[in-house]
Motif scaffolding. Structure first.
Motif, PDB file in Angstrom:
ATOM      1  N   THR A 151      -1.317  -2.368  -0.807  1.00  0.00           N
ATOM      2  CA  THR A 151      -0.065  -1.629  -0.804  1.00  0.00           C
ATOM      3  C   THR A 151      -0.293  -0.311  -0.077  1.00  0.00           C
ATOM      4  O   THR A 151      -1.285   0.375  -0.310  1.00  0.00           O
ATOM      5  N   LEU A 152       0.630   0.001   0.830  1.00  0.00           N
ATOM      6  CA  LEU A 152       0.588   1.248   1.588  1.00  0.00           C
ATOM      7  C   LEU A 152       1.558   2.229   0.955  1.00  0.00           C
ATOM      8  O   LEU A 152       2.724   1.902   0.735  1.00  0.00           O
ATOM      9  N   TYR A 182       1.028  -6.066   1.536  1.00  0.00           N
ATOM     10  CA  TYR A 182       0.494  -7.020   2.496  1.00  0.00           C
ATOM     11  C   TYR A 182      -0.522  -7.908   1.801  1.00  0.00           C
ATOM     12  O   TYR A 182      -1.146  -7.510   0.819  1.00  0.00           O
ATOM     13  N   CYS A 183      -0.708  -9.112   2.332  1.00  0.00           N
ATOM     14  CA  CYS A 183      -1.663 -10.059   1.772  1.00  0.00           C
ATOM     15  C   CYS A 183      -2.657 -10.500   2.838  1.00  0.00           C
ATOM     16  O   CYS A 183      -2.352 -10.477   4.034  1.00  0.00           O
ATOM     17  N   LEU A 184      -3.803 -10.917   2.390  1.00  0.00           N
ATOM     18  CA  LEU A 184      -4.854 -11.434   3.256  1.00  0.00           C
ATOM     19  C   LEU A 184      -5.423 -12.649   2.542  1.00  0.00           C
ATOM     20  O   LEU A 184      -5.971 -12.544   1.452  1.00  0.00           O
ATOM     21  N   ASP A 185      -5.248 -13.816   3.134  1.00  0.00           N
ATOM     22  CA  ASP A 185      -5.635 -15.056   2.465  1.00  0.00           C
ATOM     23  C   ASP A 185      -7.141 -15.256   2.375  1.00  0.00           C
ATOM     24  O   ASP A 185      -7.622 -15.924   1.463  1.00  0.00           O
ATOM     25  N   TYR A 187      -0.618  -9.875   6.433  1.00  0.00           N
ATOM     26  CA  TYR A 187       0.792 -10.181   6.661  1.00  0.00           C
ATOM     27  C   TYR A 187       1.613  -9.604   5.517  1.00  0.00           C
ATOM     28  O   TYR A 187       1.127  -9.504   4.380  1.00  0.00           O
ATOM     29  N   GLN A 188       2.821  -9.187   5.819  1.00  0.00           N
ATOM     30  CA  GLN A 188       3.661  -8.576   4.802  1.00  0.00           C
ATOM     31  C   GLN A 188       4.086  -9.639   3.803  1.00  0.00           C
ATOM     32  O   GLN A 188       4.591 -10.695   4.174  1.00  0.00           O
ATOM     33  N   CYS A 189       3.864  -9.360   2.525  1.00  0.00           N
ATOM     34  CA  CYS A 189       4.205 -10.350   1.504  1.00  0.00           C
ATOM     35  C   CYS A 189       5.163  -9.804   0.453  1.00  0.00           C
ATOM     36  O   CYS A 189       5.639 -10.552  -0.385  1.00  0.00           O
ATOM     37  N   GLN A 231      -4.696   6.742  10.799  1.00  0.00           N
ATOM     38  CA  GLN A 231      -5.366   5.855  11.752  1.00  0.00           C
ATOM     39  C   GLN A 231      -5.852   4.584  11.061  1.00  0.00           C
ATOM     40  O   GLN A 231      -5.815   3.498  11.632  1.00  0.00           O
ATOM     41  N   PHE A 232      -6.305   4.728   9.821  1.00  0.00           N
ATOM     42  CA  PHE A 232      -6.721   3.560   9.055  1.00  0.00           C
ATOM     43  C   PHE A 232      -5.550   2.606   8.850  1.00  0.00           C
ATOM     44  O   PHE A 232      -5.667   1.402   9.036  1.00  0.00           O
ATOM     45  N   GLN A 233      -4.387   3.157   8.504  1.00  0.00           N
ATOM     46  CA  GLN A 233      -3.194   2.325   8.324  1.00  0.00           C
ATOM     47  C   GLN A 233      -2.835   1.603   9.620  1.00  0.00           C
ATOM     48  O   GLN A 233      -2.469   0.431   9.595  1.00  0.00           O
ATOM     49  N   GLN A 234      -2.967   2.280  10.748  1.00  0.00           N
ATOM     50  CA  GLN A 234      -2.677   1.653  12.036  1.00  0.00           C
ATOM     51  C   GLN A 234      -3.649   0.508  12.317  1.00  0.00           C
ATOM     52  O   GLN A 234      -3.243  -0.553  12.802  1.00  0.00           O
ATOM     53  N   LYS A 235      -4.936   0.710  12.017  1.00  0.00           N
ATOM     54  CA  LYS A 235      -5.931  -0.353  12.225  1.00  0.00           C
ATOM     55  C   LYS A 235      -5.610  -1.567  11.364  1.00  0.00           C
ATOM     56  O   LYS A 235      -5.750  -2.700  11.799  1.00  0.00           O
ATOM     57  N   LEU A 236      -5.180  -1.321  10.135  1.00  0.00           N
ATOM     58  CA  LEU A 236      -4.787  -2.431   9.260  1.00  0.00           C
ATOM     59  C   LEU A 236      -3.646  -3.227   9.877  1.00  0.00           C
ATOM     60  O   LEU A 236      -3.683  -4.453   9.924  1.00  0.00           O
ATOM     61  N   GLN A 237      -2.635  -2.529  10.326  1.00  0.00           N
ATOM     62  CA  GLN A 237      -1.457  -3.199  10.859  1.00  0.00           C
ATOM     63  C   GLN A 237      -1.738  -3.878  12.195  1.00  0.00           C
ATOM     64  O   GLN A 237      -1.154  -4.917  12.500  1.00  0.00           O
TER      65      GLN A 237
END
Length: 190
Positions: free
Chosen positions: A81-82, A64-67, A53-55, A41-47
């Motif tokens: 990283t997942l 994924y990255c978050l600026d 965004y996938q980097c 569920q945590f992974q789903q909330k992230l996505q």
């Protein structure tokens, strides 16, 4: 952290009521990480958050990255990283003594407690110290240990959620690293 005299151990042991709506208004994934939300569920909330965004993508690992993650007052750059059974987060910012102090205080606000500290290769093991001394004495000894070194000395601080402090396998592991040039906040969520 020289001169830093706020208690590092005797912080709050609850999480839910401590989150600032300003700090977390858009970061539902951060709340999910700190509470007992199952990993899937945590992974789903992230996505679903739209913040990441996938980097990068490699064999079986999505990155994924978050600026800009606004963690209370600090602005951090994030990478994630997942993996099938865990998530690795890494947040970076330029070193400033005040930023390091604020990150420490904010981790405490979020219900994390210090379990181990290494400064310039000298270690203070909080878990073992608490087996020998009272929390008040360990806190004093830890402050004395911290104040022996300049603020920009290389250090790493290991944190756990207060309710997982004695757990041999905590669900969240946090490490705050500083080398006088950069600060990195690493989080592993199982």
């Amino acid at each position: 952290m020289h001169g830093f005299s706020v208690s590092l151990l005797l912080g709050s042991t609850f999480i839910a009521g401590l989150f600032s709506s300003v700090a977390y208004g858009q970061n539902v994934w951060w709340l999910a990480m700190l509470n007992n939300t199952p990993l899937i569920q945590f992974q789903q909330k992230l996505q679903q958050s739209g913040d990441w965004y996938q980097c990068d993508s490699q064999a079986g690992v999505n990155a994924y990255c978050l600026d800009d993650f606004k963690y209370y007052q600090q602005h951090l750059y994030g990478e994630l990283t997942l993996r099938q059974d865990e998530i690795h987060l890494s947040f970076l910012t330029d070193y400033q003594a005040q930023t390091l102090s604020e990150l420490i205080l904010n981790l405490r606000k979020d219900g994390l407690v210090l379990s181990n500290m290494v400064i310039e290769k000298e270690q203070f093991d909080v878990v073992n110290a608490l087996k020998e001394e009272s929390p008040t004495q360990v806190d004093k000894d830890l402050i004395f240990f911290i104040n022996r070194y300049p603020q920009d000395a290389e250090r790493h601080l290991d944190w756990r959620l207060a309710d997982e402090f004695d757990s041999p396998s905590p669900r969240i592991k946090v490490r705050l690293l500083s080398d006088g040039e950069m600060i990195e906040l690493k989080i592993i969520r199982l």
